[in-house]
Design an enzyme around this catalytic site. Structure first.
Site, mmCIF file in Angstrom:
data_model
loop_
_atom_site.group_PDB
_atom_site.id
_atom_site.type_symbol
_atom_site.label_atom_id
_atom_site.label_comp_id
_atom_site.label_asym_id
_atom_site.label_seq_id
_atom_site.Cartn_x
_atom_site.Cartn_y
_atom_site.Cartn_z
ATOM 1 C CG ASP A 34 -1.977 1.035 1.219
ATOM 2 O OD1 ASP A 34 -1.845 1.990 0.434
ATOM 3 O OD2 ASP A 34 -2.938 0.914 1.995
ATOM 4 C CG ASP A 46 -4.108 4.771 -3.087
ATOM 5 O OD1 ASP A 46 -3.168 4.153 -2.554
ATOM 6 O OD2 ASP A 46 -5.282 4.687 -2.697
#
Ligand SMILES: *[C@@H]1O[C@H](CO)[C@@H](O)[C@H](O)[C@H]1NC(C)=O
Ligand SMILES: *[C@@H]1O[C@H](CO)[C@@H](O)[C@H](O)[C@H]1NC(C)=O
Ligand SMILES: *[C@@H]1O[C@H](CO)[C@@H](O)[C@H](O)[C@H]1NC(C)=O
Ligand SMILES: *[C@@H]1O[C@H](CO)[C@@H](O)[C@H](O)[C@H]1NC(C)=O
Ligand SMILES: *[C@@H]1O[C@H](CO)[C@@H](O)[C@H](O)[C@H]1NC(C)=O
Length: 476
Positions: free
Chosen positions: A153, A354
């Site tokens: 992440d 992201d």
């Protein structure tokens, strides 16, 4: 003009790789529009649907030694799918919405302290919804080494795994749970060390006796609490980092699905990027595969370099929420024709890239222009009802092949990204295939460039150099 012959013949001569041939096969051809720009791709409808079986990439990021294989959490290449209905798109999109809501609230109210979660018993601030559209990598921890499968992440700082002793809520999974007493390289971090005070960037640190505790809160009531400790981290047999700081989570709850925890790649003092800065120079790259039935890679360091085709755009910090990787979008083209969108529209609320958000969220003004141009280019196909985040959907029931209009994203620095067809459509079901973009509520909301639109590129984070690169054919 059809480009399929060119595609197969020249590449096949250069590189007799089955994978490259398959790529060409999936995108059977191109048509060219104005000024020689790609106007559309011919793809088989089947290639847009989830793959029932796994055909891993054979090259694994060019066989670089600091490379990890990337698999989709819900695809057949993941050994960790526990959900009996692993690809529930409506659920994935709902959780994507929850992640986006959280990221946007962080970017506008940085510094807000969240309410103490009863389960966590520690106040925590920063954190984001883990979501379920994420990708997994397997790394080694402990001595002797044990493999753990973690979500990676780019918007999270801390790396953590569930560990023993488990107190409170402990979700179950197939990997053996991390046990500090099985390892000769585990050590607690002292409460008085500067490492422990750096945890302030993710929330707060507390002490249990002289031992440092961490607490990280994600959206939708997901959290992890435990000991902040050091361990030997093994990326590959040749790539070992001693005294890697991580969280040994004693109490974890939430949407971590089949993963044993999370690997934090954000721009933060405690992330793996900062901790391995001496070795990898704050430089990593990844490729997300075009289908859930294939694999990509996550690579640390410059070894092997970025693909020669890479082009770079500045990487910046957005607002005070410094952990996010800020980018600057300047325009979008459909079929090679730039849409008329004032570039201010993209910079209003800032923009980030992201790895965990699935669908790119655009300012409504930009989304309307995109949807309308795309709708015109797709005028000959049957429309399907709107679903979940999507309002531009098609019924491909009667089609075996479709011409997908090209979409190009332009970033500051002259970077033009022709999206892979797998990043243009999202197949909610076989008969309902939608334009894979969504609108924010207002133009001033944070824009998020999501992982669907990153597929098949080598995405290079040169954090030290302050730039983000995109290379083509990143997964081969
Ligand atoms: C949040 O979690 C609850 C319970 O697990 C679930 O019912 C709900 O759909 C989730 N919300 C989102 C937006 O993911
Ligand atoms: C780490 O700290 C906890 C709590 O103080 C303690 O129970 C445990 O034995 C410590 N582990 C090691 C390896 O020192
Ligand atoms: C999430 O947390 C809030 C506030 O602590 C609580 O009211 C809510 O019931 C929780 N939701 C779930 C699904 O656990
Ligand atoms: C990193 O740590 C240093 C020193 O502890 C601190 O000054 C700096 O603000 C931190 N940066 C971030 C992004 O947390
Ligand atoms: C739709 O089909 C018609 C008839 O074949 C063709 O003339 C037209 O160019 C097509 N439109 C688009 C947008 O492809």
């Amino acid at each position: 003009m059809e480009g399929s012959f060119f595609c197969v013949s020249s590449r096949a001569l250069l590189l007799l790789s089955l994978h490259v041939l398959m790529n060409c096969f999936m995108h059977e051809g191109y048509t060219y529009g104005a000024k020689g720009k790609i106007a559309s791709y011919t793809v088989s409808v089947r290639s847009l649907l989830p793959s029932p079986s796994c055909s891993p990439s054979t090259t694994k990021g060019g066989n670089r030694k600091s490379t990890l294989e990337v698999v989709h959490k819900h695809g057949p290449c993941s050994q960790h799918v526990q959900d009996p209905h692993p690809l529930n798109h409506i659920k994935i999109l709902l959780q994507d919405e929850s992640r986006v809501g959280w990221i946007q609230s962080q970017s506008s109210n940085s510094g807000d302290v969240l309410k103490t979660s009863a389960a966590a018993r520690l106040p925590a601030k920063s954190g984001i919804t883990v979501g379920t559209g994420n990708y997994l990598v397997t790394i080694g921890l402990q001595t002797p080494k044990k493999d753990l499968t973690l979500i990676f992440d780019t918007d999270s700082p801390l790396t953590w795994t569930r560990g023993k002793p488990c107190v409170g809520s402990c979700y179950t999974r197939s990997d053996p749970i991390f046990n500090p007493s099985d390892s000769s390289s585990y050590a607690n971090i002292s409460c008085t060390s500067s490492s422990c005070s750096q945890l302030g960037s993710i929330g707060s640190s507390r002490c249990s006796g002289s031992t440092c505790l961490y607490s990280i809160q994600y959206g939708n009531n997901s959290s992890s609490v435990g000991f902040f400790a050091t361990e030997k981290l093994t990326i590959s047999p040749m790539e070992v980092t001693d005294n890697f700081q991580f969280g040994c989570g004693e109490n974890n709850q939430g949407l971590f699905g089949g993963a044993a925890g999370l690997i934090g790649l954000s721009d933060d003092n405690i992330s793996i990027v900062e901790q391995t800065a001496d070795k990898y120079g704050k430089y990593f790259s990844y490729c997300l595969p075009s289908s859930t039935g294939s694999t990509g890679h996550l690579t640390f360091g410059k070894e092997g370099g970025a693909p020669s085709s890479s082009s770079f755009t500045p990487l910046s910090r957005v607002h005070q929420s410094s952990q996010f990787y800020g980018i600057s979008i300047v325009g979008i083209s459909v079929e090679g024709n730039p849409l008329s969108i004032p570039s201010m529209v993209f910079s209003n609320g800032g923009a980030i890239i992201d790895s965990g958000t699935v669908i790119t969220r655009l300012p409504p003004t930009a989304y309307r222009a995109l949807g309308s141009a795309f709708g015109k280019a797709m005028a000959n196909y049957t429309r399907a009802p709107a679903v979940s985040l999507f309002d531009t959907c098609y019924d491909f029931n009667k089609e075996s092949k479709v011409a997908v209009p090209s979409i190009t994203f332009s970033f500051a620095g002259g970077v033009n990204l022709d999206l892979d067809p797998s990043g243009i459509f999202y197949a909610v079901k076989a008969l309902q295939v939608c334009l894979a973009f969504a609108a924010n509520r207002v133009d001033s909301d944070l824009v998020i460039y999501g992982n669907a639109q990153q597929k098949m590129f080598e995405v290079v984070y040169d954090v030290a150099g302050g730039k983000l690169g995109f290379g083509s054919n990143g997964c081969s």
